[in-house]
Design a protein around this motif. Structure first.
Motif, PDB file in Angstrom:
ATOM      1  N   VAL A  85       0.884  -1.165   0.000  1.00  0.00           N
ATOM      2  CA  VAL A  85       0.000   0.000   0.000  1.00  0.00           C
ATOM      3  C   VAL A  85       0.926   1.220   0.000  1.00  0.00           C
ATOM      4  N   PRO A  86       0.905   2.029  -1.056  1.00  0.00           N
ATOM      5  CA  PRO A  86       1.830   3.159  -1.151  1.00  0.00           C
ATOM      6  C   PRO A  86       1.694   4.134   0.016  1.00  0.00           C
ATOM      7  N   LEU A  87       2.807   4.794   0.331  1.00  0.00           N
ATOM      8  CA  LEU A  87       2.775   5.803   1.395  1.00  0.00           C
ATOM      9  C   LEU A  87       1.736   6.864   1.101  1.00  0.00           C
ATOM     10  N   SER A  88       1.602   7.243  -0.165  1.00  0.00           N
ATOM     11  CA  SER A  88       0.650   8.294  -0.550  1.00  0.00           C
ATOM     12  C   SER A  88      -0.799   7.876  -0.332  1.00  0.00           C
ATOM     13  N   THR A  94       6.530  -0.676   7.022  1.00  0.00           N
ATOM     14  CA  THR A  94       6.701  -1.840   7.890  1.00  0.00           C
ATOM     15  C   THR A  94       6.990  -3.079   7.047  1.00  0.00           C
ATOM     16  N   ALA A  95       7.521  -4.106   7.686  1.00  0.00           N
ATOM     17  CA  ALA A  95       7.820  -5.356   6.986  1.00  0.00           C
ATOM     18  C   ALA A  95       6.546  -5.960   6.396  1.00  0.00           C
ATOM     19  N   GLU A  96       5.433  -5.817   7.083  1.00  0.00           N
ATOM     20  CA  GLU A  96       4.165  -6.391   6.618  1.00  0.00           C
ATOM     21  C   GLU A  96       3.651  -5.700   5.355  1.00  0.00           C
ATOM     22  N   ASN A  97       4.080  -4.466   5.125  1.00  0.00           N
ATOM     23  CA  ASN A  97       3.624  -3.699   3.965  1.00  0.00           C
ATOM     24  C   ASN A  97       4.720  -3.625   2.900  1.00  0.00           C
ATOM     25  N   THR A  98       5.614  -4.611   2.885  1.00  0.00           N
ATOM     26  CA  THR A  98       6.745  -4.596   1.968  1.00  0.00           C
ATOM     27  C   THR A  98       6.686  -5.787   1.021  1.00  0.00           C
ATOM     28  N   LEU A  99       6.956  -5.518  -0.250  1.00  0.00           N
ATOM     29  CA  LEU A  99       7.000  -6.525  -1.299  1.00  0.00           C
ATOM     30  C   LEU A  99       8.293  -6.320  -2.067  1.00  0.00           C
ATOM     31  N   VAL A 100       8.947  -7.398  -2.466  1.00  0.00           N
ATOM     32  CA  VAL A 100      10.180  -7.284  -3.236  1.00  0.00           C
ATOM     33  C   VAL A 100       9.870  -7.519  -4.711  1.00  0.00           C
ATOM     34  N   LEU A 101      10.277  -6.550  -5.545  1.00  0.00           N
ATOM     35  CA  LEU A 101      10.093  -6.611  -6.995  1.00  0.00           C
ATOM     36  C   LEU A 101      11.381  -6.145  -7.660  1.00  0.00           C
ATOM     37  N   CYS A 102      11.540  -6.463  -8.932  1.00  0.00           N
ATOM     38  CA  CYS A 102      12.664  -5.884  -9.673  1.00  0.00           C
ATOM     39  C   CYS A 102      12.318  -4.420  -9.954  1.00  0.00           C
ATOM     40  N   ARG A 103      13.299  -3.640 -10.328  1.00  0.00           N
ATOM     41  CA  ARG A 103      13.090  -2.213 -10.561  1.00  0.00           C
ATOM     42  C   ARG A 103      12.034  -1.962 -11.639  1.00  0.00           C
ATOM     43  N   GLY A 104      12.030  -2.785 -12.701  1.00  0.00           N
ATOM     44  CA  GLY A 104      11.050  -2.610 -13.770  1.00  0.00           C
ATOM     45  C   GLY A 104       9.625  -2.867 -13.308  1.00  0.00           C
ATOM     46  N   CYS A 105       9.424  -3.934 -12.551  1.00  0.00           N
ATOM     47  CA  CYS A 105       8.077  -4.243 -12.033  1.00  0.00           C
ATOM     48  C   CYS A 105       7.635  -3.198 -11.010  1.00  0.00           C
ATOM     49  N   ASN A 106       8.584  -2.723 -10.204  1.00  0.00           N
ATOM     50  CA  ASN A 106       8.266  -1.692  -9.226  1.00  0.00           C
ATOM     51  C   ASN A 106       7.796  -0.428  -9.941  1.00  0.00           C
ATOM     52  N   ALA A 107       8.470  -0.037 -11.020  1.00  0.00           N
ATOM     53  CA  ALA A 107       8.057   1.135 -11.790  1.00  0.00           C
ATOM     54  C   ALA A 107       6.704   0.885 -12.465  1.00  0.00           C
ATOM     55  N   ARG A 108       6.484  -0.324 -12.959  1.00  0.00           N
ATOM     56  CA  ARG A 108       5.216  -0.667 -13.622  1.00  0.00           C
ATOM     57  C   ARG A 108       4.067  -0.581 -12.622  1.00  0.00           C
ATOM     58  N   LYS A 109       4.293  -1.036 -11.390  1.00  0.00           N
ATOM     59  CA  LYS A 109       3.277  -0.994 -10.348  1.00  0.00           C
ATOM     60  C   LYS A 109       2.956   0.446  -9.991  1.00  0.00           C
ATOM     61  N   GLY A 110       3.992   1.252  -9.892  1.00  0.00           N
ATOM     62  CA  GLY A 110       3.786   2.669  -9.594  1.00  0.00           C
ATOM     63  C   GLY A 110       3.050   2.905  -8.297  1.00  0.00           C
ATOM     64  N   ASN A 111       2.041   3.737  -8.339  1.00  0.00           N
ATOM     65  CA  ASN A 111       1.295   4.148  -7.139  1.00  0.00           C
ATOM     66  C   ASN A 111      -0.009   3.361  -7.003  1.00  0.00           C
ATOM     67  N   ARG A 112      -0.041   2.145  -7.526  1.00  0.00           N
ATOM     68  CA  ARG A 112      -1.270   1.344  -7.465  1.00  0.00           C
ATOM     69  C   ARG A 112      -1.254   0.406  -6.288  1.00  0.00           C
TER      70      ARG A 112
END
Length: 112
Positions: A85-88, A94-112
């Motif tokens: 869940v984005p900060l915005s 927190t660790a519970e709100n953390t997901l590991v992705l590659c940089r490309g997938c992280n950018a693709r996910k964006g603020n969703r």
């Protein structure tokens, strides 16, 4: 060969898509100032520690694999921590709100 275009700011001819190099540098500096620093946006030292731990734990369990976001899982050595869940949108660092992705997938996910 790319066609030369007028800069959006000063009108000088450039091969860049929108602005000449000096105008682009000025525009980017202004955008960075408006955006604020990582700390101002909520990515403080607590998040840095949480992110490092999450990436290390992910690598220990899965190696250099990205689970993918909108694409199948794939190998990647450029793994980053992401807020589920984005900060915005009220998410926490927190660790519970953390997901590991590659940089490309992280950018693709964006603020969703």
């Amino acid at each position: 060969m790319r066609r030369r275009r007028p800069c959006l700011n000063c009108g000088a001819l450039t091969r860049n898509p929108s602005r000449c190099d000096p105008c682009q540098a000025t525009w980017q500096a202004r955008q960075d100032q408006l955006r604020g620093s990582a700390t101002q946006r909520g990515y403080d030292s607590q998040w840095q520690r949480t992110a490092r731990r999450a990436v290390a734990a992910h690598r220990q369990q899965y190696g250099d694999w990205c689970p993918g976001h909108g694409v199948p899982a794939h190998p990647s050595s450029d793994l980053t921590a992401d807020h589920v869940v984005p900060l915005s949108k009220g998410g926490a660092s927190t660790a519970e709100n953390t997901l590991v992705l590659c940089r490309g997938c992280n950018a693709r996910k964006g603020n969703r």
